[in-house]
Write an enzyme that holds these catalytic residues in place. Sequence first.
Site, PDB file in Angstrom:
ATOM      1  CG  PHE A 131      -1.767  -1.260   1.321  1.00 38.30           C
ATOM      2  CD1 PHE A 131      -2.923  -1.379   0.562  1.00 38.30           C
ATOM      3  CD2 PHE A 131      -1.384  -2.326   2.118  1.00 38.30           C
ATOM      4  CE1 PHE A 131      -3.695  -2.542   0.619  1.00 38.30           C
ATOM      5  CE2 PHE A 131      -2.146  -3.485   2.186  1.00 38.30           C
ATOM      6  CZ  PHE A 131      -3.301  -3.591   1.431  1.00 38.30           C
ATOM      7  CD  GLU A 134       4.645   6.459  -7.930  1.00 34.71           C
ATOM      8  OE1 GLU A 134       5.106   7.490  -8.461  1.00 34.71           O
ATOM      9  OE2 GLU A 134       4.010   5.601  -8.567  1.00 34.71           O
ATOM     10  CE  LYS A 191      -2.654  -1.374  -4.384  1.00 33.82           C
ATOM     11  NZ  LYS A 191      -1.392  -0.829  -3.980  1.00 33.82           N
ATOM     12  CB  CYS A 247      -1.771   3.422  -8.278  1.00 30.71           C
ATOM     13  SG  CYS A 247      -0.031   2.963  -8.236  1.00 30.71           S
TER      14      CYS A 247
HETATM   15  C1  UGA Z   1      -1.787   5.265  -4.314  1.00 33.25           C
HETATM   16  C2  UGA Z   1      -2.318   4.892  -2.914  1.00 33.25           C
HETATM   17  O1  UGA Z   1      -2.415   6.074  -2.123  1.00 33.25           O
HETATM   18  C3  UGA Z   1      -1.367   3.903  -2.230  1.00 33.25           C
HETATM   19  O2  UGA Z   1      -1.895   3.509  -0.977  1.00 33.25           O
HETATM   20  C4  UGA Z   1      -1.215   2.680  -3.139  1.00 33.25           C
HETATM   21  O3  UGA Z   1      -0.323   1.723  -2.575  1.00 33.25           O
HETATM   22  C5  UGA Z   1      -0.682   3.114  -4.496  1.00 33.25           C
HETATM   23  O4  UGA Z   1      -1.588   4.074  -5.083  1.00 33.25           O
HETATM   24  C6  UGA Z   1      -0.582   1.898  -5.362  1.00 33.25           C
HETATM   25  O5  UGA Z   1      -1.613   1.336  -5.735  1.00 33.25           O
HETATM   26  O6  UGA Z   1       0.532   1.414  -5.621  1.00 33.25           O
HETATM   27  P1  UGA Z   1       0.100   6.934  -5.199  1.00 33.25           P
HETATM   28  O7  UGA Z   1      -0.392   6.595  -6.570  1.00 33.25           O
HETATM   29  O8  UGA Z   1       1.563   6.956  -4.925  1.00 33.25           O
HETATM   30  O9  UGA Z   1      -0.545   5.936  -4.121  1.00 33.25           O
HETATM   31  O10 UGA Z   1      -0.410   8.406  -4.875  1.00 33.25           O
HETATM   32  P2  UGA Z   1      -1.512   9.073  -3.912  1.00 33.25           P
HETATM   33  O11 UGA Z   1      -0.840   9.663  -2.738  1.00 33.25           O
HETATM   34  O12 UGA Z   1      -2.640   8.147  -3.656  1.00 33.25           O
HETATM   35  O13 UGA Z   1      -2.007  10.265  -4.838  1.00 33.25           O
HETATM   36  C7  UGA Z   1      -2.680   9.972  -6.067  1.00 33.25           C
HETATM   37  C8  UGA Z   1      -3.160  11.220  -6.737  1.00 33.25           C
HETATM   38  O14 UGA Z   1      -4.213  11.813  -5.997  1.00 33.25           O
HETATM   39  C9  UGA Z   1      -2.106  12.316  -6.931  1.00 33.25           C
HETATM   40  O15 UGA Z   1      -2.228  12.820  -8.244  1.00 33.25           O
HETATM   41  C10 UGA Z   1      -2.471  13.359  -5.898  1.00 33.25           C
HETATM   42  O16 UGA Z   1      -2.108  14.660  -6.313  1.00 33.25           O
HETATM   43  C11 UGA Z   1      -3.981  13.189  -5.835  1.00 33.25           C
HETATM   44  N1  UGA Z   1      -4.596  13.598  -4.542  1.00 33.25           N
HETATM   45  C12 UGA Z   1      -4.241  12.986  -3.391  1.00 33.25           C
HETATM   46  C13 UGA Z   1      -5.552  14.590  -4.550  1.00 33.25           C
HETATM   47  O17 UGA Z   1      -5.914  15.163  -5.598  1.00 33.25           O
HETATM   48  N2  UGA Z   1      -6.135  14.948  -3.353  1.00 33.25           N
HETATM   49  C14 UGA Z   1      -5.798  14.348  -2.182  1.00 33.25           C
HETATM   50  O18 UGA Z   1      -6.379  14.731  -1.130  1.00 33.25           O
HETATM   51  C15 UGA Z   1      -4.817  13.349  -2.208  1.00 33.25           C
END
Ligand code: UGA
Length: 426
Positions: A131, A134, A191, A247
């Site tokens: 989980f 990045e 997941k 993801c």
């Molecule tokens: C996501 C999940 O958060 C992880 O738990 C999971 O393990 C991972 O996918 C995966 O499947 O491998 P990640 O893709 O690294 O992680 O990024 P996130 O932190 O989830 O952010 C995703 C997107 O959402 C980004 O573009 C971010 O800018 C956006 N975001 C995030 C928002 O627009 N608002 C928020 O409040 C949070």
Amino acid sequence: MATLGHEVIGIDTDKAKIDALAAGEAPFYEPGLPELLAEALATGRLRFSSDVADIRGSAVHFICVGTPQLPGEIAADLSYVDSSVASILPHLSTGDLVVGKSTVPVGTAEHLTTVLDDASTGALLAWNPEFLREGHAVKDTLHPDRLVYGVPVGVEGGDRAVNLLDEIYAATIADKIPRLVTDLATAQLVKVAANSFLATKISFINAMAELCEATGADVSVLADAIGHDERIGRKFLNAGLGFGGGCLPKDIRAFMARAGELGADQTLAFLHEVDAINNRRRIRMVEIARDECGGSISGLRVAVLGASFKPNSDDVRDSPALDIATTLHRQGVPVRVYDPAALESARRVRPELAYTSTLHDACQDADVTLVLTEWAEFSGVDPVSLADVVRRPVVVDGRLVLDADKWRAAGWRVHALGRGPRSAPA
Ligand code: UGA
């Protein structure tokens, strides 16, 4: 795994990547990873190889390959999972444990169990989703929220799989990290359910952002106010351009595709709306950028701050920032893109865009400045000195990270996504 005390060999078919890793070079930008890699290499417990036969002698085999979206479809491409499992078959020994880490449609683990059995490997399969986020990958891996073991139920060896995984994660378990043991189907679903929930949370707040824009309300305050309710929580309620990356977008689509195959398409119909709300944010941003250009673009310059899909990463897969820069470029708007870490990866996939190596260069004589990724460098920039660099002090905050009052006091016109005209006066 080497940091947790194990003897590890990392295998990849990409020889250049393997050579770089063996030389201590991380293949992508991830805070803390180069240091961790160097430490692990120094222990002598971590090696890399592009020859899959080198897995011989290992007792546990993690499958960590990608499952991207199939071109032109919403389903996941499982060819990397299938081919990596096929490639290890001749080298497995009886009693080995093969552990899936990749994000897969439910049913994949059951299929792979059959593959192992048909080849009479005598190996057992478990599913152990990860989980990590990045930008926080090192911490999330060494100190996860929880461990999930999906193991075969009611077959000989299920307990052995749990014991082996307990041995692997002994240091993590000693930290009192919750550990859930489940069947294979549940582990695979955990997941995609987690990522779908996170995506839904972001799209929910972005739907509220659309209403805020229409009514003059402020979505950041709204998120703070509802987030104080512990049942809701403030995390993942940051409105703006929405989610991108390798993801969330492809996982919700693959989940819908799998539900369709299972005859349960109605069940996940709401994820279509989650996806649609998310895509609308990008369209809205392009509209605002064009409006702020005043209709005519001849002789204009647009500064794009951000290329990665999120801060502290150089990943540009399905990046809202790069998507918007590309759309504007295709519409004839001259954009100059700056990102603290993702310039190289952006240039690889979008060589047609103009890039600058500093924020100031991107903003030089700009008529509009767009903040598209929530990097700390952007929220920390001094609006007073930047006002002297640009031609027109107009900024569109696509991530709601700027202190709007401070920017206005420095003479900027601030347009923030999710804040209506009354709360963001011109
Ligand atoms: C996501 C999940 O958060 C992880 O738990 C999971 O393990 C991972 O996918 C995966 O499947 O491998 P990640 O893709 O690294 O992680 O990024 P996130 O932190 O989830 O952010 C995703 C997107 O959402 C980004 O573009 C971010 O800018 C956006 N975001 C995030 C928002 O627009 N608002 C928020 O409040 C949070």
